[in-house]
Write a protein that holds these residues in place. Sequence first.
Motif, PDB file in Angstrom:
ATOM      1  N   GLY A  29     -14.935  18.589 -58.516  1.00 10.34           N
ATOM      2  CA  GLY A  29     -15.006  20.043 -58.611  1.00 10.34           C
ATOM      3  C   GLY A  29     -15.606  20.497 -59.928  1.00 10.34           C
ATOM      4  N   GLY A  30     -15.211  19.873 -61.011  1.00 13.02           N
ATOM      5  CA  GLY A  30     -15.737  20.228 -62.322  1.00 13.02           C
ATOM      6  C   GLY A  30     -17.193  19.856 -62.492  1.00 13.02           C
ATOM      7  N   MET A  31     -17.567  18.752 -61.902  1.00  8.42           N
ATOM      8  CA  MET A  31     -18.942  18.281 -61.989  1.00  8.42           C
ATOM      9  C   MET A  31     -19.886  19.203 -61.211  1.00  8.42           C
ATOM     10  N   ASN A  32     -19.439  19.651 -60.064  1.00  7.96           N
ATOM     11  CA  ASN A  32     -20.281  20.482 -59.197  1.00  7.96           C
ATOM     12  C   ASN A  32     -20.103  21.980 -59.440  1.00  7.96           C
ATOM     13  N   GLY A  33     -18.968  22.370 -59.999  1.00  6.53           N
ATOM     14  CA  GLY A  33     -18.691  23.786 -60.164  1.00  6.53           C
ATOM     15  C   GLY A  33     -18.888  24.316 -61.558  1.00  6.53           C
ATOM     16  N   GLY A  34     -19.307  23.466 -62.478  1.00  8.51           N
ATOM     17  CA  GLY A  34     -19.553  23.921 -63.842  1.00  8.51           C
ATOM     18  C   GLY A  34     -18.297  24.395 -64.548  1.00  8.51           C
ATOM     19  N   LYS A  35     -17.161  23.768 -64.257  1.00  4.49           N
ATOM     20  CA  LYS A  35     -15.906  24.185 -64.878  1.00  4.49           C
ATOM     21  C   LYS A  35     -15.756  23.586 -66.273  1.00  4.49           C
ATOM     22  N   GLU A  36     -14.867  24.198 -67.023  1.00  6.06           N
ATOM     23  CA  GLU A  36     -14.578  23.729 -68.368  1.00  6.06           C
ATOM     24  C   GLU A  36     -13.563  22.588 -68.294  1.00  6.06           C
ATOM     25  N   TYR A  37     -13.746  21.577 -69.131  1.00  6.89           N
ATOM     26  CA  TYR A  37     -12.818  20.446 -69.215  1.00  6.89           C
ATOM     27  C   TYR A  37     -11.651  20.892 -70.096  1.00  6.89           C
TER      28      TYR A  37
END
Length: 150
Positions: A29-37
Amino acid sequence: MYEILLFTHSWLRWVTLILFAVVLFKSLGGMNGGKEYLKKDKTLTTSLIGTLHLQLLIGLLLYFVYSPITTTAMDNMKIAMKVGAVRYWAVEHISIMIVAVIVAQIGSIRVKKTSVDKKKFKLQAIFFGIALILILSRIPWSESARLFRF
């Protein structure tokens, strides 16, 4: 002591697999959704690595000290290698599991050294995905009594 360690190792497997699923789901999800770590992502990763290390420690205790299968196999490895079930526990299971923990640990280190959030998620997905595949390949799925010990 053998039964306690075996029970713990068996049930901790499910905690480990659940943590893998959560971390991989969040990584994709973070990789594809541009989320913050976020800090919670780091906490989940740290929990997964800690659980893997605990599993490895218990597994090594079982392997070298308590398991009647592996201690017998060590007495005559030449014969043990000819018996599939003994070879599985004496060589295949532990070897692949150690490799899986190393792969996950390398991934964790690479994630810590990366500053770009999208890359952190991508590295987690790759390294933890490989580690999970290795682990899943060496869980004795066909032996249902080993899956849920009571």
